[in-house]
Design a protein around this motif. Structure first.
Motif, short mmCIF file in Angstrom:
data_model
loop_
_atom_site.label_atom_id
_atom_site.label_comp_id
_atom_site.label_asym_id
_atom_site.label_seq_id
_atom_site.Cartn_x
_atom_site.Cartn_y
_atom_site.Cartn_z
N ILE A 152 87.10 41.36 18.05
CA ILE A 152 85.92 40.74 17.46
C ILE A 152 86.19 40.48 15.97
CG2 ILE A 152 83.44 40.93 17.07
CD1 ILE A 152 84.27 41.01 20.03
N PHE A 153 86.06 39.24 15.54
CA PHE A 153 86.23 38.89 14.14
C PHE A 153 84.96 39.22 13.35
CE2 PHE A 153 89.41 35.95 15.98
CZ PHE A 153 90.50 36.26 15.16
N GLY A 154 85.08 39.29 12.04
CA GLY A 154 83.94 39.47 11.17
C GLY A 154 83.10 38.21 11.10
N GLU A 155 81.93 38.35 10.50
CA GLU A 155 80.99 37.22 10.44
C GLU A 155 81.51 36.06 9.60
OE1 GLU A 155 77.23 38.58 9.10
OE2 GLU A 155 76.87 39.89 10.81
N ASP A 156 82.47 36.33 8.69
CA ASP A 156 82.97 35.28 7.81
C ASP A 156 84.07 34.44 8.47
OD1 ASP A 156 84.74 37.37 7.86
OD2 ASP A 156 85.26 37.27 5.73
N ALA A 157 84.47 34.77 9.68
CA ALA A 157 85.50 34.00 10.38
C ALA A 157 85.02 32.58 10.63
CB ALA A 157 85.88 34.67 11.69
N GLN A 158 85.91 31.62 10.49
CA GLN A 158 85.56 30.21 10.62
C GLN A 158 85.76 29.73 12.05
OE1 GLN A 158 84.34 28.17 8.05
NE2 GLN A 158 83.99 26.71 9.71
N VAL A 159 84.68 29.37 12.72
CA VAL A 159 84.76 28.87 14.10
C VAL A 159 85.62 27.61 14.13
CG1 VAL A 159 83.47 27.94 16.05
CG2 VAL A 159 82.55 29.88 14.75
N GLY A 160 86.58 27.58 15.04
CA GLY A 160 87.49 26.45 15.16
C GLY A 160 88.77 26.64 14.38
N GLY A 161 88.80 27.66 13.50
CA GLY A 161 90.00 27.93 12.72
C GLY A 161 91.05 28.66 13.54
N SER A 162 92.21 28.82 12.96
CA SER A 162 93.31 29.47 13.66
C SER A 162 93.10 30.98 13.73
CB SER A 162 94.63 29.17 12.96
OG SER A 162 95.67 30.00 13.45
N ALA A 163 93.04 31.52 14.94
CA ALA A 163 92.93 32.97 15.10
C ALA A 163 94.22 33.65 14.67
CB ALA A 163 92.60 33.31 16.55
N ILE A 164 95.34 32.98 14.90
CA ILE A 164 96.64 33.54 14.52
C ILE A 164 96.72 33.73 13.01
CG2 ILE A 164 99.13 33.10 14.51
CD1 ILE A 164 98.70 31.52 17.12
N GLN A 165 96.26 32.72 12.27
CA GLN A 165 96.27 32.81 10.82
C GLN A 165 95.29 33.86 10.33
OE1 GLN A 165 95.53 29.06 8.91
NE2 GLN A 165 95.89 29.85 6.86
N ALA A 166 94.11 33.91 10.93
CA ALA A 166 93.09 34.87 10.50
C ALA A 166 93.55 36.31 10.70
CB ALA A 166 91.80 34.63 11.27
N LEU A 167 94.39 36.55 11.69
CA LEU A 167 94.90 37.88 11.97
C LEU A 167 96.20 38.19 11.23
CD1 LEU A 167 94.16 37.94 15.79
CD2 LEU A 167 93.21 39.52 14.11
N GLY A 168 96.69 37.22 10.45
CA GLY A 168 97.92 37.45 9.71
C GLY A 168 99.16 37.43 10.58
N LEU A 169 99.07 36.82 11.76
CA LEU A 169 100.20 36.77 12.67
C LEU A 169 101.07 35.52 12.49
CD1 LEU A 169 98.41 38.07 15.90
CD2 LEU A 169 100.04 39.31 14.47
N ASP A 170 100.68 34.64 11.56
CA ASP A 170 101.50 33.46 11.26
C ASP A 170 102.51 33.86 10.19
OD1 ASP A 170 99.46 33.85 9.39
OD2 ASP A 170 99.46 31.74 8.80
N ASP A 171 103.37 34.80 10.52
CA ASP A 171 104.24 35.40 9.51
C ASP A 171 105.61 35.68 10.12
OD1 ASP A 171 104.97 36.42 7.06
OD2 ASP A 171 103.44 37.99 7.02
N VAL A 172 106.56 35.95 9.24
CA VAL A 172 107.92 36.29 9.66
C VAL A 172 108.30 37.60 8.99
CG1 VAL A 172 110.31 35.51 9.80
CG2 VAL A 172 108.46 33.83 9.66
#
Length: 420
Positions: A152-172
């Motif tokens: 469950i994301f927080g209330e400030d999460a942007q609907v339609g945005g990247s869940a991967i980016q929001a979770l910090g998983l777009d990383d190396v």
């Protein structure tokens, strides 16, 4: 030594390179990169959706039918058996044709699992809502995730945005082979400095501002170093009015990228500074320190001591101990004691950043059968000058995160540096 690319970019903001390019260039410039892991390699088409409506499945007691807003005015129907779904929640949604890293049991599947629209017990389902395990991580790294069910994301999460980016998983995450003559590269700052030089970009380390109230730390604690050969520098600062709370998301994400489980703001700050500066730190509950005095001495022969992991260990007189006015409270450079551990009831805390003899730490670690992240760094022979910078950085983070009130000044017991 590991670092995430996003953490490096925090100090080299103009850095814009692909993972393979970074690996090749850093290796050629002298910082050998053994390999890297793309955290989102098996994740695709995963966005943030919001559950607008939930209805019972007409033919299954444990399933519900959800109408999920995925942004841009589009709604998809998803059937799920997750026990924690509620209307209004913002959740990670993998769309038709997307991929997740593994199953709900946390086991990853090479190449990921492709999600296709279909029917569950006769009702159309056009995607899937995901647990943190299905996204390739665990509750150890995302402690806010529920034990069972979808993330469950927080209330400030942007609907339609990247869940991967929001979770910090777009990383190396890169793995380095750091030689023992480059102890400056055992922290993220050291690697970032090398990256800036390698790619000709500006290096922007954190600006550490002076912190502390009008009180004097010497009124709170006294430090005596009996064996200056094994402890050339010991820095101590005090923080009062401690407020234990979860760390901010950016800190939790950076620690998770290093494989460190976020715990709370105080513990996380010590781990964060250790990774950032390559300087291990430790925190004690000052109210458990007898006489409010720290004595750094060798252990007595066959001295017994219970470490933070609950194990009783037997010392000899070559092992360096951190003690208070009555008892030992830590094995220097290896692990603190169960008798001075930080709990949720802590009011006043003593921060320790010290430099210990690397050879002694390595031998002591073997003798007592205990090796930690801290001992692994001390074994390399750290720069005594780094201790003061690290403890001041930790106190700055304490104030920035509202975790407590820093007492003015620092106790700094340092031996004169030998000129070469």
């Amino acid at each position: 030594m590991n670092t995430s690319l996003s953490w490096i970019k925090a100090y080299v903001p103009e850095l814009d390179v692909a993972a393979q390019e970074y690996m090749d260039a850093m290796t050629l410039s002298g910082s050998k990169v053994e390999g890297y892991v793309q955290l989102d390699a098996d994740l695709d088409k995963i966005i943030i959706g919001q559950i607008k409506k939930i209805e019972r499945h007409p033919d299954a007691d444990k399933l519900v039918v959800c109408q999920v807003d995925i942004g841009s005015g589009e709604t998809v129907q998803i059937v799920t058996g997750a026990p924690n779904v509620k209307e209004g929640q913002k959740v990670p949604v993998v769309l038709d044709g997307g991929r997740v890293a593994g199953g709900h049991d946390g086991k990853k599947t090479p190449g990921g699992i492709k999600i296709k629209k279909g029917k569950l017990r006769g009702v159309a389902s056009n995607g899937m809502m995901c647990s943190i395990e299905e996204l390739g991580s665990t509750r150890d790294m995302y402690p806010e995730a529920p034990e069972e069910g979808i993330y469950i994301f927080g209330e400030d999460a942007q609907v339609g945005g990247s869940a991967i980016q929001a979770l910090g998983l777009d990383d190396v995450v890169f793995e380095y082979e750091i030689t023992s003559n480059r102890v400056d590269c055992f922290g993220v700052l050291g690697i970032a400095r090398e990256a800036a030089a390698t790619f000709g970009k500006k290096f922007c380390p954190p600006a550490v501002a002076e912190t502390g109230n009008s009180e004097n730390v010497n009124d709170y604690v006294k430090v005596t170093v009996e064996d200056t050969e094994l402890c050339p520098r010991y820095c101590a600062r005090v923080v009062k009015n401690i407020k234990i709370a979860p760390s901010p998301e950016w800190m939790r994400r950076r620690l998770a990228s290093q494989g460190i489980r976020p715990i709370n703001n105080i513990v996380d700050i010590t781990n964060y500074v250790m990774e950032e500066y390559g300087q291990p730190m430790h925190a004690y509950d000052l109210d458990t320190i007898a006489g409010r005095e720290i004595i750094v001495r060798r252990a007595a022969k066959d001295e017994k001591f219970i470490t933070l992991d609950g194990q009783e260990r037997t010392m000899d007189d070559s092992v360096l101990m951190i003690c208070d006015g009555e008892k030992a409270v830590g094995v220097a450079g290896i692990m603190g004691g169960e008798n001075s551990m930080i709990t949720d009831n802590v009011q006043t805390m003593l921060f320790e950043a010290a430099c210990f003899d690397g050879t002694n730490i390595r031998l002591s670690s073997k003798k007592i059968g205990l090796r930690t992240d801290a001992s692994g760094k001390f074994e390399k022979g750290l720069d005594p000058n780094n201790a003061l910078s690290a403890i001041n950085r930790a106190c700055q983070l304490i104030e920035e995160l509202g975790a407590g009130e820093v007492v003015g000044g620092v106790v700094d017991v340092a031996q004169p540096m030998t000129e070469v």
